[in-house]
Design a protein around this motif. Structure first.
Motif, PDB file in Angstrom:
ATOM      1  N   THR A  59     -17.169 -58.943  25.338  1.00  9.52           N
ATOM      2  CA  THR A  59     -16.336 -58.131  26.239  1.00  9.52           C
ATOM      3  C   THR A  59     -17.087 -56.905  26.749  1.00  9.52           C
ATOM      4  N   LYS A  60     -18.172 -56.549  26.096  1.00  9.18           N
ATOM      5  CA  LYS A  60     -18.974 -55.403  26.524  1.00  9.18           C
ATOM      6  C   LYS A  60     -20.244 -55.817  27.269  1.00  9.18           C
ATOM      7  N   LEU A  61     -20.479 -57.120  27.354  1.00  7.93           N
ATOM      8  CA  LEU A  61     -21.750 -57.609  27.883  1.00  7.93           C
ATOM      9  C   LEU A  61     -21.884 -57.399  29.387  1.00  7.93           C
ATOM     10  N   GLU A  62     -20.862 -57.754  30.137  1.00  9.19           N
ATOM     11  CA  GLU A  62     -20.990 -57.758  31.597  1.00  9.19           C
ATOM     12  C   GLU A  62     -21.327 -56.378  32.143  1.00  9.19           C
ATOM     13  N   ALA A  63     -20.771 -55.346  31.538  1.00 12.41           N
ATOM     14  CA  ALA A  63     -21.028 -53.987  32.012  1.00 12.41           C
ATOM     15  C   ALA A  63     -22.481 -53.571  31.834  1.00 12.41           C
ATOM     16  N   ALA A  64     -23.208 -54.259  30.950  1.00  7.99           N
ATOM     17  CA  ALA A  64     -24.609 -53.896  30.685  1.00  7.99           C
ATOM     18  C   ALA A  64     -25.579 -54.618  31.612  1.00  7.99           C
ATOM     19  N   ILE A  65     -25.111 -55.614  32.360  1.00  4.18           N
ATOM     20  CA  ILE A  65     -25.994 -56.394  33.228  1.00  4.18           C
ATOM     21  C   ILE A  65     -26.284 -55.627  34.514  1.00  4.18           C
ATOM     22  N   THR A  66     -27.558 -55.580  34.886  1.00  2.00           N
ATOM     23  CA  THR A  66     -27.979 -54.948  36.133  1.00  2.00           C
ATOM     24  C   THR A  66     -28.892 -55.910  36.889  1.00  2.00           C
ATOM     25  N   SER A  67     -29.366 -55.469  38.025  1.00  2.00           N
ATOM     26  CA  SER A  67     -30.302 -56.285  38.810  1.00  2.00           C
ATOM     27  C   SER A  67     -31.629 -56.464  38.087  1.00  2.00           C
ATOM     28  N   ARG A  68     -31.890 -55.652  37.060  1.00  2.00           N
ATOM     29  CA  ARG A  68     -33.149 -55.730  36.310  1.00  2.00           C
ATOM     30  C   ARG A  68     -33.038 -56.597  35.060  1.00  2.00           C
ATOM     31  N   THR A  69     -31.849 -57.110  34.754  1.00  2.00           N
ATOM     32  CA  THR A  69     -31.651 -57.885  33.523  1.00  2.00           C
ATOM     33  C   THR A  69     -32.411 -59.204  33.600  1.00  2.00           C
ATOM     34  N   LYS A  70     -33.347 -59.378  32.681  1.00  2.00           N
ATOM     35  CA  LYS A  70     -34.181 -60.585  32.645  1.00  2.00           C
ATOM     36  C   LYS A  70     -33.641 -61.629  31.681  1.00  2.00           C
ATOM     37  N   ALA A  71     -33.000 -61.181  30.622  1.00  2.00           N
ATOM     38  CA  ALA A  71     -32.497 -62.112  29.605  1.00  2.00           C
ATOM     39  C   ALA A  71     -31.434 -61.429  28.773  1.00  2.00           C
ATOM     40  N   ILE A  72     -30.619 -62.257  28.150  1.00  2.00           N
ATOM     41  CA  ILE A  72     -29.637 -61.808  27.154  1.00  2.00           C
ATOM     42  C   ILE A  72     -30.048 -62.437  25.833  1.00  2.00           C
ATOM     43  N   MET A  73     -30.151 -61.609  24.787  1.00  2.00           N
ATOM     44  CA  MET A  73     -30.613 -62.094  23.493  1.00  2.00           C
ATOM     45  C   MET A  73     -29.569 -61.798  22.412  1.00  2.00           C
ATOM     46  N   PRO A  74     -28.565 -62.682  22.263  1.00  2.00           N
ATOM     47  CA  PRO A  74     -27.625 -62.505  21.154  1.00  2.00           C
ATOM     48  C   PRO A  74     -28.305 -62.805  19.823  1.00  2.00           C
ATOM     49  N   VAL A  75     -27.860 -62.143  18.771  1.00  2.00           N
ATOM     50  CA  VAL A  75     -28.398 -62.336  17.431  1.00  2.00           C
ATOM     51  C   VAL A  75     -27.357 -63.066  16.587  1.00  2.00           C
ATOM     52  N   HIS A  76     -27.741 -64.203  16.031  1.00  2.00           N
ATOM     53  CA  HIS A  76     -26.856 -64.961  15.140  1.00  2.00           C
ATOM     54  C   HIS A  76     -26.993 -64.359  13.741  1.00  2.00           C
ATOM     55  N   LEU A  77     -26.211 -63.333  13.480  1.00  2.00           N
ATOM     56  CA  LEU A  77     -26.405 -62.479  12.312  1.00  2.00           C
ATOM     57  C   LEU A  77     -25.897 -63.113  11.019  1.00  2.00           C
ATOM     58  N   TYR A  78     -26.708 -62.978   9.980  1.00  2.00           N
ATOM     59  CA  TYR A  78     -26.352 -63.373   8.609  1.00  2.00           C
ATOM     60  C   TYR A  78     -26.148 -64.886   8.453  1.00  2.00           C
ATOM     61  N   GLY A  79     -26.367 -65.671   9.510  1.00  2.00           N
ATOM     62  CA  GLY A  79     -26.151 -67.107   9.429  1.00  2.00           C
ATOM     63  C   GLY A  79     -24.987 -67.603  10.250  1.00  2.00           C
ATOM     64  N   GLN A  80     -24.339 -66.710  11.024  1.00  2.00           N
ATOM     65  CA  GLN A  80     -23.221 -67.104  11.889  1.00  2.00           C
ATOM     66  C   GLN A  80     -23.591 -66.852  13.347  1.00  2.00           C
ATOM     67  N   MET A  81     -23.341 -67.854  14.190  1.00  2.00           N
ATOM     68  CA  MET A  81     -23.681 -67.737  15.592  1.00  2.00           C
ATOM     69  C   MET A  81     -22.733 -66.786  16.321  1.00  2.00           C
ATOM     70  N   ALA A  82     -23.268 -66.152  17.352  1.00  2.00           N
ATOM     71  CA  ALA A  82     -22.459 -65.301  18.217  1.00  2.00           C
ATOM     72  C   ALA A  82     -21.505 -66.166  19.037  1.00  2.00           C
ATOM     73  N   ASP A  83     -20.594 -65.542  19.767  1.00  2.00           N
ATOM     74  CA  ASP A  83     -19.597 -66.246  20.570  1.00  2.00           C
ATOM     75  C   ASP A  83     -20.266 -66.785  21.833  1.00  2.00           C
ATOM     76  N   MET A  84     -20.917 -67.930  21.701  1.00  2.00           N
ATOM     77  CA  MET A  84     -21.806 -68.414  22.753  1.00  2.00           C
ATOM     78  C   MET A  84     -21.075 -68.861  24.015  1.00  2.00           C
ATOM     79  N   ASN A  85     -19.860 -69.384  23.912  1.00  2.00           N
ATOM     80  CA  ASN A  85     -19.142 -69.767  25.125  1.00  2.00           C
ATOM     81  C   ASN A  85     -18.888 -68.556  26.008  1.00  2.00           C
ATOM     82  N   ALA A  86     -18.411 -67.480  25.408  1.00  2.00           N
ATOM     83  CA  ALA A  86     -18.111 -66.276  26.180  1.00  2.00           C
ATOM     84  C   ALA A  86     -19.384 -65.651  26.738  1.00  2.00           C
ATOM     85  N   ILE A  87     -20.433 -65.606  25.915  1.00  2.00           N
ATOM     86  CA  ILE A  87     -21.702 -65.027  26.357  1.00  2.00           C
ATOM     87  C   ILE A  87     -22.323 -65.873  27.468  1.00  2.00           C
TER      88      ILE A  87
END
Length: 386
Positions: free
Chosen positions: A114-142
């Motif tokens: 829910t906070k991701l879109e506001a961080a995207i700019t024309s300079r954004t080259k990639a998004i790097m979610p971290v699958h922390l502690y062994g659980q994947m991030a919310d990949m559908n939403a991302i």
């Protein structure tokens, strides 16, 4: 004593196969890359459900080369989270790109879409979610946000070997996924190692060249590359261990379930949360504590080792002060950093050890409750005097 991790026990359980694999490499004299590494690449790609895997010397190198394959460099931005091991951010900095942070979710501690879109700019080259502690991030939403903006995803899966999101393995959803084989990982080498998985043929070819001095073939240097090659011995060892990974994951999940059952209902610690659409592999079993320092002391007294993953979020690390962030910028990450504590979890544990650790945590909870009652009595007495 109950160790946080017992690599000696793991080695003892598969010693014959490990020793034979090492001797096979020594006899072949294929000490760098070679057939064992090539076989590992094929087997790990199949395990993850991708067309390619490219083995390298560390997980950090995997992240670095995955970013370079996208063309990341000075003037670009890469979005990630501050609640992660520093290598995630270091790999971005190695390319010359600028790390941009978004906070994590309060429950899973993975990227808050829910906070991701506001961080995207024309300079954004990639998004790097971290699958922390062994659980994947919310990949559908991302992924929905990333696709809408035409931004590729690189999965930092360094802690998530075999984790799943809606039945898809970590590393198979983004354009590439990066894993670490540091010894303490769910799939760990006897030394350092890493790998990039991808189904993008061009990226795989580029990463293969970059890891080996940019060579298209021997002495034909097409790119300015690196010495990021995997040793043959590590490839052979990892092939042995990969055959056991599913069994080890089942053991981790069973111990995590036992921990969570024993700690259920506590007002002082909170067990980790597994989202319904995900398959958590519990690289780390991190609880949230109301009074972490007291619990640390209590566990130490009883000979129980523990970990802190991670006590200072990256945006508050001195090394990255130049990014310009300040305390309060990412409150969920900062709150997590002040409250997480990792309990021992590894496949060679026993249920009795899990129960002993949980009992020690429970005893400290009871003592904390008594301390709270004492503080309340003191407040009432002070109020009565006034």
């Amino acid at each position: 004593m109950i160790p946080f991790l017992d690599l000696k026990a793991q080695y003892a359980s598969i010693k014959g196969d490990i020793d034979a694999a090492v001797m096979r490499v020594l006899a072949s004299a294929e000490y760098v890359l070679g057939e064992e590494v090539a076989q590992l690449e094929r087997e790990f790609a199949e395990y993850c459900g991708t067309r390619h895997a490219v083995a390298v010397n560390t997980g950090t190198s995997a992240l670095h080369l995955a970013l370079l394959a996208l063309g990341a460099g000075p003037g670009d931005e890469v979005i990630t989270v501050p609640f992660t091991f520093v290598a995630t951010v270091s790999a971005i900095c190695y390319t010359g790109a600028q790390p941009v942070f978004v906070d994590v979710e309060p429950v899973t501690l993975t990227m808050d879409a829910t906070k991701l879109e506001a961080a995207i700019t024309s300079r954004t080259k990639a998004i790097m979610p971290v699958h922390l502690y062994g659980q994947m991030a919310d990949m559908n939403a991302i992924k929905a946000i990333a696709d809408r903006h035409g931004v590729p995803i690189i999965e930092d899966a360094c802690q998530a070997h075999g984790a799943e999101y809606e039945g898809r393995r970590a590393g198979s959803i983004g354009v590439s996924g990066c894993f670490s084989f540091y010894p303490g990982k769910n799939l760990g080498a006897c030394g350092e190692g890493g790998i990039v998985v991808t189904s993008n043929d061009s990226h795989a070819r580029t990463i293969r060249m970059l890891r080996d001095w940019g060579q298209e073939r021997r002495y034909h240097h097409v790119l300015k590359g690196f010495n990021y090659r995997m040793d043959g011995i590590q490839g052979a060892i990892l092939r042995v261990k990969l055959r056991h990974l599913n069994t080890w994951t089942l053991a981790r999940r069973a111990f995590a379930a036992r921990y969570s059952a024993l700690l259920a209902g506590s007002n002082h610690v909170r067990a980790p949360f597994e989202a319904a659409d995900r398959h958590h592999v519990y690289h780390i079993y991190a609880i949230r504590c109301r009074d972490r320092e007291c619990l640390q002391r209590a566990l130490a007294v009883q000979g129980i080792q523990f970990g802190l993953h991670y006590p200072i979020p990256v945006h508050l690390q001195k090394a990255h002060a130049d990014l310009g962030y300040a305390p309060g910028d990412f409150p969920i990450s900062e709150a997590a950093a002040g409250s997480v504590l990792s309990l021992p979890i590894y496949p060679e544990m026993t249920t009795a050890q899990v129960e002993e650790v949980a009992s020690a945590v429970e005893q400290e909870q009871e003592q904390e409750q008594e301390r709270e009652r004492e503080r309340e009595r003191e407040r009432e007495q002070e109020a009565h005097v006034l």
